[in-house]
Scaffold this motif. Structure first.
Motif, PDB file in Angstrom:
ATOM      1  N   ILE A   1       0.838  -1.207   0.000  1.00  0.00           N
ATOM      2  CA  ILE A   1       0.000   0.000   0.000  1.00  0.00           C
ATOM      3  C   ILE A   1       0.871   1.254   0.000  1.00  0.00           C
ATOM      4  CG2 ILE A   1      -1.885   1.214   1.129  1.00  0.00           C
ATOM      5  CD1 ILE A   1      -2.664  -1.327   2.521  1.00  0.00           C
TER       6      ILE A   1
ATOM      7  N   HIS B   1       0.231   5.367   0.372  1.00  0.00           N
ATOM      8  CA  HIS B   1      -0.750   6.426   0.626  1.00  0.00           C
ATOM      9  C   HIS B   1      -0.206   7.762   0.128  1.00  0.00           C
ATOM     10  CE1 HIS B   1      -3.261   3.916   3.269  1.00  0.00           C
ATOM     11  NE2 HIS B   1      -2.116   3.347   3.592  1.00  0.00           N
TER      12      HIS B   1
ATOM     13  N   ASP C   1       0.564  10.263   2.026  1.00  0.00           N
ATOM     14  CA  ASP C   1       1.712  10.522   2.893  1.00  0.00           C
ATOM     15  C   ASP C   1       2.529   9.236   2.916  1.00  0.00           C
ATOM     16  OD1 ASP C   1      -0.440   9.280   4.077  1.00  0.00           O
ATOM     17  OD2 ASP C   1       0.119   9.837   6.105  1.00  0.00           O
TER      18      ASP C   1
ATOM     19  N   ARG D   1       4.501   7.699   4.901  1.00  0.00           N
ATOM     20  CA  ARG D   1       4.518   6.852   6.095  1.00  0.00           C
ATOM     21  C   ARG D   1       5.809   6.042   6.213  1.00  0.00           C
ATOM     22  NH1 ARG D   1      -1.793   4.789   6.528  1.00  0.00           N
ATOM     23  NH2 ARG D   1      -2.664   6.812   5.998  1.00  0.00           N
ATOM     24  N   LEU D   2       6.931   6.670   5.890  1.00  0.00           N
ATOM     25  CA  LEU D   2       8.214   5.987   6.080  1.00  0.00           C
ATOM     26  C   LEU D   2       8.502   5.933   7.571  1.00  0.00           C
ATOM     27  CD1 LEU D   2      10.315   7.631   3.230  1.00  0.00           C
ATOM     28  CD2 LEU D   2       9.009   5.508   3.191  1.00  0.00           C
TER      29      LEU D   2
END
Lengths: 229, 258
Positions: free
Chosen positions: B79, B81, B83, B85-86
């Motif tokens: 997934i 997104h 953002d 999200r690392l």
């Protein structure tokens, strides 16, 4: 400042007892903080209040409750003695238990806030990448909550180091066994003309708490650098 | 890829069913509030539905008829997104291999190849906070690819980027698609993105599928209105018009988008 053998003994004993109180307290605090931060279940509010009870109870009452539960006649105390040969009342382990229970709510609050502050979307990302619940806890949530965990450990350690009422009630005031710094200060004050000794011990406990605080600051900075903040 | 989802969220009723090609990009297109996110949550296994079927090839991930529901961590759905999200406490390299290390030895998609296609070799030792928005999205794409997914789910991956970065990141999405032949489910409300990437398009509105087909058939090319000819100056129908606050680079085409 050179220490007398008695002072050295009280200092080492205090550090050991506060250390164990913090160690077990943080493990319990992390477990309960997780439960309260990440799960909704019936009785959650009640459990929350119960876990915070040591914060509002007079320390002597904490010691008394521990005596009733873990003392030689208490249900848990009897069970521990019968199955494991472990006695807690009036022992160093008991002093650690009393100090740990008193300091527990402070550790719980810090750890819970730290866990709640971790962005749940990062955990969701880890989940979609194949990480199960334990894996996510160990690789994402706990590392990111580390500064808060360190803060909780330090405040817990300082509180355990200074705990008086619960320790003296549950573990008594036995030099070399359960006589931590606050208890030694109290004993010195009972003897006329020992105010000097009491002052030295007070400075010693101040130095120990300060050292703990500085150590945590170093750990925290290291942790922040790793967490990229 | 087959998806069926019926969910009730307060007053909103989601009822969608569609099928997409096994290698190629399916576009989920619609305005916000159309039910795109609710559909994605069912596909990803993050939300329960009253009635749902999610299957990729012969792998059935959700089937309320049999009570089957594979948890998100075992779905093999990558997934991305809007953002990225690392993980902030890991280097780019460790972010990239996070899913790969948990892929149970599946290694069809090689790290070397992904790093080359996304042109992120020079970023490997960096921390996520030192990356630009476009670089972050490329790393997030790589991380999802390396988890060896059976489906790549892209939830408006370009919408947090500025116009110039959008085109750049889209180039990399196209490159991944060409190189690794993997089904994609791409959520967007941009006609341009849908037409550039899509092989199949599902139009959503008010929780219902209103049409399915090729993006070219369903989504007419945006009408060209004009062009940015100088910073803050637009040429429309032969007239130069100053547009204060416009920061699109020179050469950007202006289009009418619904």
């Amino acid at each position: 400042m050179l220490l007398t053998p008695e002072e050295g003994q009280a200092l080492l004993l205090s550090l050991r007892i506060a250390g164990w109180a913090t160690f077990w307290g943080m493990i319990a605090a992390t477990g309960f903080a997780w439960l309260l931060a990440r799960h909704r279940f019936p009785g959650r509010v009640l459990l929350d209040a119960l876990l915070h009870a040591p914060l509002i109870l007079p320390p002597v009452v904490i010691g008394f409750v521990l005596l009733m539960l873990f003392g030689a006649q208490g249900p848990i105390g009897q069970w521990l003695d019968a199955h494991w040969g472990v006695r807690l009342a009036f022992t160093p382990a008991g002093a650690a238990l009393a100090a740990g229970v008193s300091a527990f709510p402070l550790m719980l609050r810090a750890v819970r806030q730290a866990i709640e502050a971790v962005d749940p979307r990062l955990e969701e990302a880890a989940r979609s990448l194949g990480a199960g619940p334990w894996d996510r806890a160990v690789t994402i949530v706990l590392p990111l909550a580390l500064p808060g965990l360190v803060a909780g450990g330090v405040i817990g350690f300082a509180a355990a180091l200074g705990e008086f009422g619960a320790v003296i009630t549950f573990a008594a005031n036995i030099p070399g066994e359960t006589q931590t710094l606050p208890l030694a200060i109290y004993s010195a004050l009972q003897v006329p003309g020992e105010e000097g000794a009491a002052l030295r011990l007070s400075l010693l406990s101040f130095a120990a708490a300060l050292a703990g605080l500085l150590l945590s600051e170093v750990l925290l900075r290291h942790g922040r650098r790793r967490a990229g903040r | 890829m087959r998806v069926l989802a019926e969910r009730r969220l307060g007053d909103f009723r989601l009822s969608v069913a569609f099928a997409g090609p096994e290698d190629g990009a399916t576009i989920l297109f619609g305005p916000s509030g159309a039910g795109k996110s609710a559909t994605l949550a069912v596909v990803a296994g993050l939300a329960q539905a009253e009635r749902a079927l999610v299957a990729i090839g012969d792998r059935v991930l959700t089937d309320t008829a049999t009570g089957r529901c594979v948890p998100p961590e075992r779905r093999r759905i990558g997934i991305v997104h809007q953002d990225a999200r690392l993980f902030p406490h890991m280097s780019v390299a460790r972010n990239l291999t996070y899913g790969q290390r948990r892929a149970g030895g599946r290694d069809r998609i090689a790290a070397e190849a992904v790093v080359d296609v996304l042109a992120i070799r020079s970023l490997l030792d960096r921390a996520p906070r030192d990356l630009s928005g476009g670089e972050r999205q490329r790393v997030a794409l790589g991380r999802a690819m390396l988890s060896q997914p059976d489906l790549l789910l892209l939830d408006e991956p370009l919408s947090a980027l500025d116009a110039a970065r959008r085109g750049e990141v889209m180039t990399f999405v196209l490159a991944l698609k060409r190189r690794f032949a993997l089904p994609m489910l791409y959520v967007t409300h941009s006609v341009e993105e849908a037409r550039t990437l899509g092989d199949h398009c599902v139009l959503l509105d008010a929780g219902q599928v209103t049409a399915q087909g090729t993006p070219a058939d369903l989504l007419p090319a945006p009408t060209r209105l004009g062009e940015v000819v100088a910073p803050g100056v637009v040429l429309i129908a032969g007239q130069r018009i100053a547009v204060p606050g416009l920061d699109a680079p020179v050469g950007t085409a202006l289009r009418l988008e619904k």
